[in-house]
Design a protein around this motif. Structure first.
Motif, PDB file in Angstrom:
ATOM      1  N   ILE A  74       0.864  -1.178   0.000  1.00 53.03           N
ATOM      2  CA  ILE A  74       0.000   0.000   0.000  1.00 53.03           C
ATOM      3  C   ILE A  74       0.899   1.226   0.000  1.00 53.03           C
ATOM      4  N   GLU A  75       0.637   2.152  -0.907  1.00 51.01           N
ATOM      5  CA  GLU A  75       1.503   3.309  -1.074  1.00 51.01           C
ATOM      6  C   GLU A  75       0.704   4.599  -1.036  1.00 51.01           C
ATOM      7  N   LEU A  76       1.337   5.623  -0.481  1.00 51.96           N
ATOM      8  CA  LEU A  76       0.787   6.974  -0.606  1.00 51.96           C
ATOM      9  C   LEU A  76       1.213   7.486  -1.978  1.00 51.96           C
ATOM     10  N   ALA A  77       0.284   7.451  -2.920  1.00 49.16           N
ATOM     11  CA  ALA A  77       0.639   7.730  -4.311  1.00 49.16           C
ATOM     12  C   ALA A  77      -0.256   8.810  -4.882  1.00 49.16           C
ATOM     13  N   LEU A  78       0.317   9.626  -5.736  1.00 50.60           N
ATOM     14  CA  LEU A  78      -0.409  10.628  -6.509  1.00 50.60           C
ATOM     15  C   LEU A  78      -0.379  10.233  -7.979  1.00 50.60           C
ATOM     16  N   HIS A  79      -1.514  10.456  -8.654  1.00 45.02           N
ATOM     17  CA  HIS A  79      -1.565  10.242 -10.101  1.00 45.02           C
ATOM     18  C   HIS A  79      -2.296  11.433 -10.702  1.00 45.02           C
ATOM     19  N   LEU A  80      -1.531  12.326 -11.324  1.00 44.44           N
ATOM     20  CA  LEU A  80      -2.080  13.579 -11.834  1.00 44.44           C
ATOM     21  C   LEU A  80      -2.098  13.537 -13.351  1.00 44.44           C
ATOM     22  N   ASP A  81      -3.254  13.157 -13.905  1.00 39.55           N
ATOM     23  CA  ASP A  81      -3.431  13.241 -15.348  1.00 39.55           C
ATOM     24  C   ASP A  81      -4.428  14.354 -15.656  1.00 39.55           C
ATOM     25  N   GLY A  82      -4.780  14.520 -16.916  1.00 46.44           N
ATOM     26  CA  GLY A  82      -5.673  15.611 -17.294  1.00 46.44           C
ATOM     27  C   GLY A  82      -7.023  15.530 -16.616  1.00 46.44           C
ATOM     28  N   PHE A  83      -7.555  14.312 -16.471  1.00 47.33           N
ATOM     29  CA  PHE A  83      -8.855  14.153 -15.822  1.00 47.33           C
ATOM     30  C   PHE A  83      -8.781  14.559 -14.357  1.00 47.33           C
ATOM     31  N   ASP A 134      -3.378   5.269  -5.481  1.00 46.22           N
ATOM     32  CA  ASP A 134      -3.436   3.955  -4.855  1.00 46.22           C
ATOM     33  C   ASP A 134      -4.883   3.666  -4.460  1.00 46.22           C
ATOM     34  N   LEU A 135      -5.350   2.466  -4.758  1.00 46.58           N
ATOM     35  CA  LEU A 135      -6.751   2.139  -4.539  1.00 46.58           C
ATOM     36  C   LEU A 135      -7.129   2.138  -3.059  1.00 46.58           C
ATOM     37  N   MET A 136      -6.230   1.737  -2.176  1.00 40.37           N
ATOM     38  CA  MET A 136      -6.562   1.714  -0.757  1.00 40.37           C
ATOM     39  C   MET A 136      -6.635   3.122  -0.182  1.00 40.37           C
ATOM     40  N   VAL A 137      -5.772   3.999  -0.636  1.00 39.57           N
ATOM     41  CA  VAL A 137      -5.866   5.392  -0.207  1.00 39.57           C
ATOM     42  C   VAL A 137      -7.139   6.021  -0.766  1.00 39.57           C
ATOM     43  N   LEU A 138      -7.459   5.684  -2.007  1.00 38.00           N
ATOM     44  CA  LEU A 138      -8.719   6.146  -2.594  1.00 38.00           C
ATOM     45  C   LEU A 138      -9.907   5.670  -1.762  1.00 38.00           C
TER      46      LEU A 138
END
Length: 666
Positions: A74-83, A134-138
């Motif tokens: 499990i990771e603290l992750a950011l995913h910044l795309d256009g959406f 990350d799905l778990m953080v979401l």
């Protein structure tokens, strides 16, 4: 600061504002409004900066290991795309407008402190969902929104409607969250990661072993959170909460989360043709059913609630045909004009002198008294009805155009049957949307109900927010040529065929509704105000009058005389009484789930009282009786002891004699 650092601050600032508001609100009341407004506004500004920095180009990813799990990390992750960056801007804008609007709408509310803090926490949770990689953080943000909605919908907990609505919203969404959680674990097990980028890559390369099962489990959670058939019944009842909360839930948080989740993981769903077909059918039923139900509602907020359900059906339909660009485009457009619709309805309700349910049939004389709400709501209704050049036309046309391409077999993602389903249902819903939008405008601002009492001018901030939101409702659709990079590089320009069809059916819906209103107005011209108009569906009208009366007892009414000129009754005919109750889905669920559970609970109570407690009472009675016997024997009387000893000796002697005789005889 780097873009990722700014992105971390976007959900963090509203969270800190919520915590500070709860801690300092009672001790320093003067800080409540600044703590509610400034962190949210700062998050909105930073979201804009992040969107500009990202620029619709390559996605920005950053992650740090949260904790070793021994299996899937499990990771603290950011995913910044256009959406993600555009949806975050929408959330920040609507949340800021809601917080600013609430300073006027709830200025005399004794629980404003907790309300403002919960709105900030709600905003933070949605921003966490939007930016999370990350799905778990979401999932954390997903569940925090659920509990926030429970408290905010039940803000007016003194009323039984608000208490029931908050509990219903919580339970129905949790009903979908259980399979959703199972689906997340199954997805992570197949993909070997909770990272969204890893999951998507696994889906694209065929690494998901059970795509249909996982997609259907996830769709259950999406249906609950985004109020899609058959788990949509909580959303109309949630209108018992404050109107700004309705604007936030419907426009930028909660219900948008499910759609956004599917857009982020669309390759997972596209890996199963069966799942895409189920999604298309679910969207079609949701669109058409909610449109019919909206046409039969009398309460202005319930009309808008069913409208939200239908527009979310468009978003699901766009995803069902494999076009997440069209889905997110309509999500952004819908967020702007739906927030405007609810906040304008709040001005109407505020002018009427009540903070909750308001019957349109009892409105009158409001257009001149609240011109800001009148004009901005007109703009929002035109956008909702997808009349060009308003924003809703461009975004809804993008959905229909995507459905047309899929129906013609031009899509490699979804089956053509899904395209035809979404296209036909979308055009029919466009007709219904224009019809109930026209009906709302006519009854609310041109109705024949008794004029509402004048409760004074609305606070300036409430009207100012309406005009702020009117800008994207008018012009956002015109930006399609400039935002293509943010939508997977696809230009979302209107196609001639679907544009003509959708606009044509919308105009037909509006004109037919206006003609029906003129007809019913002419028939009702001789009807005394306050009398109940003739109901072609029989007792259904009386049921609705009883419902209005019950709402009036709890919330008050803006007038005592309903307008008998309702075009919805004429247009729906015998279907009206069924559509007014949401096609009896609540009654069906009560029969299928509530009554069996209550019966089972009654059986358990019977077994507990009559069986288990009988054994418990018996287990306690036996020692009690034994103790009573021993206590009677130990009474301290020597004569009794000697008598008992003598009697015992005689009994033993008699027993010995009998035993001896038996032995001798044998």
């Amino acid at each position: 600061m780097t873009t990722t650092t700014l992105a971390v601050l976007v959900p963090l600032l509203p969270f800190l504002g919520a915590a500070a508001g709860l801690l300092l609100g009672r001790r320093a009341p003067g800080f409540v409004r600044p703590l509610a407004l400034l962190p949210t506004f700062a998050a909105f500004v930073l979201a804009v900066v992040v969107a500009v920095d990202q620029g619709g180009g390559k996605a920005i990813d950053a992650a740090t290991r949260l904790t070793p799990t021994g299996s899937v990390p499990i990771e603290l992750a950011l995913h910044l795309d256009g959406f993600a960056v555009l949806v975050a801007v929408l959330v920040g804008l609507v949340a800021t407008c809601v917080q600013l609007y609430s300073t006027g709408y709830l200025r005399d509310d004794p629980r404003y402190t907790s309300y403002a803090a919960l709105v900030s926490l709600f905003t933070s949770a949605m921003l966490l969902v939007v930016y999370s990689g990350d799905l778990m953080v979401l999932l954390v943000g997903w569940e925090v929104m659920g509990i926030c909605s429970y408290f905010l919908v039940g803000h007016y907990w003194e009323t039984p409607e608000a208490r029931a609505a908050s509990l219903k919203a919580f339970l129905v969404t949790k009903l979908g969250d259980v399979p959703f959680l199972i689906g997340l674990f199954a997805l992570a097990t197949d993909a070997g990661t909770f990272r969204i980028t890893g999951v998507v890559q696994a889906a694209l390369t065929g690494g998901i072993d059970h795509p249909t099962l996982i997609a259907l489990l996830l769709l259950a959670g999406v249906a609950g959170k985004s109020a899609q058939f058959p788990l949509h019944t909580w959303l109309p009842d949630a209108m018992a909460g404050p109107t700004p909360v309705s604007a936030l839930i419907h426009a930028a948080t909660m219900v948008a989360a499910g759609i956004y989740f599917v857009a982020r993981l669309l390759p997972v769903f596209a890996a199963s043709a069966a799942a895409m077909t189920v999604l298309a059918v679910m969207a079609a039923i949701t669109m058409v059913g909610s449109g019919l139900a909206a046409l039969a509602q009398d309460d202005i907020k319930r009309v808008l609630a069913y409208s939200t359900i239908g527009q979310l059906g468009y978003l699901s339909g766009a995803l069902a045909v494999g076009d997440r660009g069209a889905a997110v485009f309509h999500l952004l457009s819908h967020g702007a004009f739906k927030a405007l619709l609810f906040l304008a309805a709040g001005v109407v309700i505020h002018a009427a002198g009540t903070n909750s349910l308001t019957a349109m049939s009892r409105m009158g004389g409001l257009a001149k008294r609240i011109p800001d709400a009148y004009w901005t709501m007109t703009v929002a209704l035109l956008a909702l009805a997808a009349i060009p050049p308003f924003a809703g036309f461009f975004s809804k046309e993008a959905v229909l155009s995507a459905a047309e391409h899929t129906a013609l077999g031009e899509s490699q993602v979804a089956p053509s049957g899904a395209g035809w389903t979404v296209l036909v249902a979308g055009l029919l819903t466009a007709l219904l949307t224009a019809a109930y939008a026209t009906r709302l405008w006519l009854l609310a601002f041109r109705g024949r109900g008794a004029a509402a009492p004048d409760h004074g001018r609305q606070p300036f901030v409430m009207n100012a927010v309406l005009w702020v939101l009117a800008i994207p409702s008018i012009g956002f659709g015109l930006t399609t040529g400039y935002l293509g990079d943010w939508f997977d590089g696809r230009a979302l320009t209107p196609a001639v065929t679907t544009a003509v069809l959708s606009t044509g059916v919308a105009l037909v819906g509006g004109l037919v509704t206006y003609a029906a209103w003129r007809h019913t107005s002419a028939l009702a011209a001789g009807t005394p105000m306050g009398a109940v108009a003739a109901h072609p569906e029989g007792d259904g009208g009386l049921v609705e009058e009883e419902a209005i009366a019950s709402h009036t007892q709890v919330y008050g009414s803006i007038a005592s005389a309903p307008d008998p000129a309702d075009p919805g009754r004429l247009l729906l005919g015998p279907l009206h009484r069924h559509a007014a109750t949401g096609f009896h889905l609540d009654a069906v669920y009560h029969a299928l789930f509530v009554r069996p559970v209550l019966a089972a609970a009654g059986l358990v109570r019977f077994l507990d009282r009559e069986v288990v407690e009988t054994y418990v009472r018996g287990a306690s009675a036996a020692p009690r009786w034994l103790g009573w016997a021993v206590r009677r024997a130990q009474n301290g009387n020597v004569q009794s002891y000697l008598s008992a000893l003598l009697a015992g000796s005689l009994v033993l002697a008699a027993a010995v004699v009998v035993l001896a005789n038996v032995t001798a005889g044998s």
